[in-house]
Motif scaffolding. Structure first.
Motif, PDB file in Angstrom:
ATOM      1  N   ASN A  35       0.839  -1.189   0.000  1.00  0.00           N
ATOM      2  CA  ASN A  35       0.000   0.000   0.000  1.00  0.00           C
ATOM      3  C   ASN A  35       0.882   1.250   0.000  1.00  0.00           C
ATOM      4  OD1 ASN A  35      -2.174  -1.646   0.104  1.00  0.00           O
ATOM      5  ND2 ASN A  35      -2.902  -0.988   2.099  1.00  0.00           N
ATOM      6  N   TYR A  36       0.373   2.341  -0.559  1.00  0.00           N
ATOM      7  CA  TYR A  36       1.197   3.537  -0.653  1.00  0.00           C
ATOM      8  C   TYR A  36       0.341   4.798  -0.483  1.00  0.00           C
ATOM      9  CZ  TYR A  36      -0.371   4.939  -5.351  1.00  0.00           C
ATOM     10  OH  TYR A  36      -1.108   5.374  -6.404  1.00  0.00           O
ATOM     11  N   SER A  37       1.017   5.923  -0.275  1.00  0.00           N
ATOM     12  CA  SER A  37       0.307   7.189  -0.039  1.00  0.00           C
ATOM     13  C   SER A  37       0.617   8.237  -1.099  1.00  0.00           C
ATOM     14  CB  SER A  37       0.672   7.739   1.347  1.00  0.00           C
ATOM     15  OG  SER A  37       2.071   7.905   1.460  1.00  0.00           O
ATOM     16  N   ASP A  38       1.313   7.822  -2.167  1.00  0.00           N
ATOM     17  CA  ASP A  38       1.684   8.761  -3.222  1.00  0.00           C
ATOM     18  C   ASP A  38       0.573   8.842  -4.267  1.00  0.00           C
ATOM     19  OD1 ASP A  38       3.104  10.525  -4.747  1.00  0.00           O
ATOM     20  OD2 ASP A  38       4.298   8.986  -5.755  1.00  0.00           O
ATOM     21  N   TYR A  39      -0.568   9.352  -3.836  1.00  0.00           N
ATOM     22  CA  TYR A  39      -1.712   9.528  -4.739  1.00  0.00           C
ATOM     23  C   TYR A  39      -2.156  10.989  -4.661  1.00  0.00           C
ATOM     24  CZ  TYR A  39      -3.899   8.842  -0.172  1.00  0.00           C
ATOM     25  OH  TYR A  39      -4.215   8.932   1.157  1.00  0.00           O
ATOM     26  N   CYS A  40      -3.016  11.398  -5.566  1.00  0.00           N
ATOM     27  CA  CYS A  40      -3.524  12.769  -5.572  1.00  0.00           C
ATOM     28  C   CYS A  40      -4.568  12.929  -4.467  1.00  0.00           C
ATOM     29  CB  CYS A  40      -4.138  13.080  -6.935  1.00  0.00           C
ATOM     30  SG  CYS A  40      -4.785  14.759  -7.066  1.00  0.00           S
ATOM     31  N   LYS A  41      -4.392  13.938  -3.644  1.00  0.00           N
ATOM     32  CA  LYS A  41      -5.324  14.217  -2.548  1.00  0.00           C
ATOM     33  C   LYS A  41      -6.143  15.449  -2.917  1.00  0.00           C
ATOM     34  CE  LYS A  41      -1.782  12.360   0.500  1.00  0.00           C
ATOM     35  NZ  LYS A  41      -0.939  11.949  -0.648  1.00  0.00           N
ATOM     36  N   PHE A  42      -7.448  15.429  -2.590  1.00  0.00           N
ATOM     37  CA  PHE A  42      -8.303  16.544  -2.998  1.00  0.00           C
ATOM     38  C   PHE A  42      -9.477  16.712  -2.044  1.00  0.00           C
ATOM     39  CE2 PHE A  42     -10.319  12.845  -4.872  1.00  0.00           C
ATOM     40  CZ  PHE A  42     -11.673  13.109  -4.769  1.00  0.00           C
ATOM     41  N   ILE A  43     -10.094  17.876  -2.118  1.00  0.00           N
ATOM     42  CA  ILE A  43     -11.393  18.088  -1.476  1.00  0.00           C
ATOM     43  C   ILE A  43     -12.355  18.671  -2.512  1.00  0.00           C
ATOM     44  CG2 ILE A  43     -10.488  18.431   0.851  1.00  0.00           C
ATOM     45  CD1 ILE A  43     -10.950  21.470   0.455  1.00  0.00           C
ATOM     46  N   VAL A  44     -13.624  18.363  -2.342  1.00  0.00           N
ATOM     47  CA  VAL A  44     -14.698  19.030  -3.086  1.00  0.00           C
ATOM     48  C   VAL A  44     -15.284  20.057  -2.134  1.00  0.00           C
ATOM     49  CG1 VAL A  44     -16.951  18.775  -4.174  1.00  0.00           C
ATOM     50  CG2 VAL A  44     -15.177  17.039  -4.549  1.00  0.00           C
ATOM     51  N   LEU A  45     -15.080  21.313  -2.446  1.00  0.00           N
ATOM     52  CA  LEU A  45     -15.459  22.433  -1.593  1.00  0.00           C
ATOM     53  C   LEU A  45     -16.641  23.172  -2.205  1.00  0.00           C
ATOM     54  CD1 LEU A  45     -14.709  24.600   0.684  1.00  0.00           C
ATOM     55  CD2 LEU A  45     -13.273  25.648  -1.088  1.00  0.00           C
ATOM     56  N   GLY A  46     -17.568  23.650  -1.360  1.00  0.00           N
ATOM     57  CA  GLY A  46     -18.655  24.444  -1.922  1.00  0.00           C
ATOM     58  C   GLY A  46     -19.788  24.695  -0.954  1.00  0.00           C
ATOM     59  N   GLN A  47     -20.876  25.217  -1.490  1.00  0.00           N
ATOM     60  CA  GLN A  47     -22.089  25.481  -0.742  1.00  0.00           C
ATOM     61  C   GLN A  47     -23.010  24.271  -0.836  1.00  0.00           C
ATOM     62  OE1 GLN A  47     -22.698  28.137  -4.167  1.00  0.00           O
ATOM     63  NE2 GLN A  47     -24.854  28.068  -3.645  1.00  0.00           N
ATOM     64  N   GLY A  48     -24.038  24.231  -0.018  1.00  0.00           N
ATOM     65  CA  GLY A  48     -25.026  23.174  -0.132  1.00  0.00           C
ATOM     66  C   GLY A  48     -25.886  23.369  -1.369  1.00  0.00           C
ATOM     67  N   ARG A  49     -26.451  22.291  -1.873  1.00  0.00           N
ATOM     68  CA  ARG A  49     -27.370  22.302  -3.014  1.00  0.00           C
ATOM     69  C   ARG A  49     -26.723  22.904  -4.261  1.00  0.00           C
ATOM     70  NH1 ARG A  49     -29.801  18.469  -1.426  1.00  0.00           N
ATOM     71  NH2 ARG A  49     -31.501  18.821  -2.901  1.00  0.00           N
ATOM     72  N   SER A  50     -25.488  22.495  -4.498  1.00  0.00           N
ATOM     73  CA  SER A  50     -24.780  22.996  -5.679  1.00  0.00           C
ATOM     74  C   SER A  50     -24.270  21.847  -6.550  1.00  0.00           C
ATOM     75  CB  SER A  50     -23.596  23.877  -5.255  1.00  0.00           C
ATOM     76  OG  SER A  50     -22.692  23.150  -4.445  1.00  0.00           O
ATOM     77  N   GLY A  51     -24.829  20.662  -6.357  1.00  0.00           N
ATOM     78  CA  GLY A  51     -24.446  19.525  -7.183  1.00  0.00           C
ATOM     79  C   GLY A  51     -23.292  18.717  -6.655  1.00  0.00           C
ATOM     80  N   SER A  52     -22.975  18.850  -5.365  1.00  0.00           N
ATOM     81  CA  SER A  52     -21.823  18.129  -4.816  1.00  0.00           C
ATOM     82  C   SER A  52     -22.049  16.620  -4.802  1.00  0.00           C
ATOM     83  CB  SER A  52     -21.480  18.642  -3.417  1.00  0.00           C
ATOM     84  OG  SER A  52     -22.595  18.542  -2.547  1.00  0.00           O
ATOM     85  N   ASN A  53     -23.268  16.171  -4.529  1.00  0.00           N
ATOM     86  CA  ASN A  53     -23.541  14.728  -4.553  1.00  0.00           C
ATOM     87  C   ASN A  53     -23.455  14.178  -5.974  1.00  0.00           C
ATOM     88  OD1 ASN A  53     -24.067  14.277  -1.749  1.00  0.00           O
ATOM     89  ND2 ASN A  53     -26.009  15.343  -1.994  1.00  0.00           N
ATOM     90  N   PHE A  54     -23.879  14.980  -6.933  1.00  0.00           N
ATOM     91  CA  PHE A  54     -23.774  14.627  -8.351  1.00  0.00           C
ATOM     92  C   PHE A  54     -22.300  14.456  -8.719  1.00  0.00           C
ATOM     93  CE2 PHE A  54     -24.039  16.296 -12.919  1.00  0.00           C
ATOM     94  CZ  PHE A  54     -24.427  15.074 -13.436  1.00  0.00           C
ATOM     95  N   LEU A 104     -21.683  21.762 -15.245  1.00  0.00           N
ATOM     96  CA  LEU A 104     -21.613  20.342 -14.921  1.00  0.00           C
ATOM     97  C   LEU A 104     -22.911  19.628 -15.278  1.00  0.00           C
ATOM     98  CD1 LEU A 104     -19.840  18.123 -13.531  1.00  0.00           C
ATOM     99  CD2 LEU A 104     -21.016  18.709 -11.401  1.00  0.00           C
ATOM    100  N   SER A 105     -24.045  20.242 -14.943  1.00  0.00           N
ATOM    101  CA  SER A 105     -25.338  19.601 -15.205  1.00  0.00           C
ATOM    102  C   SER A 105     -25.681  19.594 -16.693  1.00  0.00           C
ATOM    103  CB  SER A 105     -26.454  20.303 -14.417  1.00  0.00           C
ATOM    104  OG  SER A 105     -26.563  21.657 -14.800  1.00  0.00           O
ATOM    105  N   GLN A 106     -25.174  20.584 -17.421  1.00  0.00           N
ATOM    106  CA  GLN A 106     -25.466  20.671 -18.853  1.00  0.00           C
ATOM    107  C   GLN A 106     -24.598  19.722 -19.677  1.00  0.00           C
ATOM    108  OE1 GLN A 106     -25.349  24.655 -20.421  1.00  0.00           O
ATOM    109  NE2 GLN A 106     -25.754  24.004 -22.512  1.00  0.00           N
ATOM    110  N   ASP A 107     -23.335  19.591 -19.292  1.00  0.00           N
ATOM    111  CA  ASP A 107     -22.411  18.744 -20.050  1.00  0.00           C
ATOM    112  C   ASP A 107     -21.385  18.148 -19.091  1.00  0.00           C
ATOM    113  OD1 ASP A 107     -20.798  17.498 -21.895  1.00  0.00           O
ATOM    114  OD2 ASP A 107     -20.110  19.331 -22.894  1.00  0.00           O
ATOM    115  N   TYR A 108     -21.816  17.145 -18.331  1.00  0.00           N
ATOM    116  CA  TYR A 108     -20.928  16.606 -17.305  1.00  0.00           C
ATOM    117  C   TYR A 108     -19.738  15.853 -17.897  1.00  0.00           C
ATOM    118  CZ  TYR A 108     -23.094  11.922 -17.698  1.00  0.00           C
ATOM    119  OH  TYR A 108     -23.529  10.704 -18.131  1.00  0.00           O
ATOM    120  N   GLU A 109     -19.878  15.339 -19.119  1.00  0.00           N
ATOM    121  CA  GLU A 109     -18.764  14.606 -19.717  1.00  0.00           C
ATOM    122  C   GLU A 109     -17.563  15.521 -19.958  1.00  0.00           C
ATOM    123  OE1 GLU A 109     -19.892  12.420 -23.152  1.00  0.00           O
ATOM    124  OE2 GLU A 109     -21.356  11.177 -22.099  1.00  0.00           O
TER     125      GLU A 109
END
Length: 280
Positions: free
Chosen positions: A28-47, A221-226
């Motif tokens: 196992n290793y820890s050399d991976y990309c670390k990130f957060i998804v930051l934002g307000q509520g009801r802005s598509g974070s679950n999507f 994101l909602s219009q063209d998520y790809e």
């Protein structure tokens, strides 16, 4: 405390790596990309989280600092949501929780690990240390999710409070979406929400000014998520994959159909910076 951490970590490793061999666990290793998804509520974070978790190389946790229990947003981690020792650790020493539990070593097939945190999360004495930790860890990338139309965001939160439906899984199908409701919105509440959210966006942009950061706009994101997720995958240094959402948009009604006092509100917000939100 260290014994508690070891018990938790051993339990998580046993559960999440149960399909691997002992040799795999050693590597196992820890050399991976670390990130957060930051934002307000009801802005598509679950999507967005659902799309990220459909990538074979990503682990994207849910709202770790939002509730009394931990919302992993990943079914295989749900048994630990009410793990009392784990909840105690996240409340008393969130930095250790992040270092030892979330940003721990993973199997080599994992290329990116992160979680979701909203502006109003991690408040109070121990909560503030979460923000200090994230600010000081400049190796953590920031996906700043923003929604242009704050009226729609505020309306969505009001509807969710009424229906108690915050996420609609695509597995349930379109016929199981919550019943459409119409609400009356208070002018002062709207104004307060607009100002607070705008200020929060600016404050957190400054907080993470020295990090690698990408802005993702909900409307795009909602219009063209790809296309948007291709950009996000490049940012997280992932091998490109076609991603699939696991949530559905909850409402198809226009603003004027959803807000019973829409015309009154629209008139009050004329000639203000917020007038642009009243465009169906």
């Amino acid at each position: 405390m260290l014994d508690e951490i070891k018990i938790i970590q051993d339990s998580l490793n046993l559960y999440t790596d149960s399909m691997t061999t002992e040799i795999d666990l050693v590597n196992n290793y820890s050399d991976y990309c670390k990130f957060i998804v930051l934002g307000q509520g009801r802005s598509g974070s679950n999507f967005l989280l659902g799309l990220l978790n459909s990538h074979s190389q990503v682990i994207a946790y849910g709202e770790l600092f939002g509730f009394q229990d931990i919302d992993w947003s990943l079914p295989k981690y749900n048994p630990y949501s009410k793990f009392k020792t784990l909840v105690s650790l996240i409340n008393k020493n969130p930095e250790i929780f992040l270092e030892r539990i979330i940003l721990r070593k993973y199997l080599p097939l994992i290329s990116a690990v992160g979680f979701k945190i909203l502006y109003f999360h991690a408040k109070g004495d121990s909560g503030e240390s979460v923000w200090h930790f994230l600010q000081n860890r400049q190796d953590i990338k920031i996906i700043h999710l923003k929604r242009k139309n704050l009226l729609k965001s505020f309306l969505s939160s009001k509807k969710a409070l009424i229906t108690n439906e915050w996420v609609v899984s695509s597995q349930k199908g379109i016929n199981n979406k919550p019943k459409e409701v119409t609400v009356s919105l208070d002018y002062q509440e709207c104004l307060g929400y607009f100002k607070w959210t705008q200020a929060s966006m600016e404050t957190h942009d400054l907080l993470f000014a020295n990090h690698q950061k990408i802005d993702v706009v909900y409307e795009d994101l909602s219009q063209d998520y790809e296309s948007e997720m291709k950009r996000v995958q490049e940012f997280l240094e992932l091998d490109y994959e076609t991603l699939k959402p696991n949530t559905l948009k909850q409402s198809s009604l226009s603003l004027s159909e959803s807000i019973s006092n829409y015309l009154e509100l629209k008139e009050k917000f004329q000639n203000t910076p917020w007038a642009i939100f009243f465009e169906d």
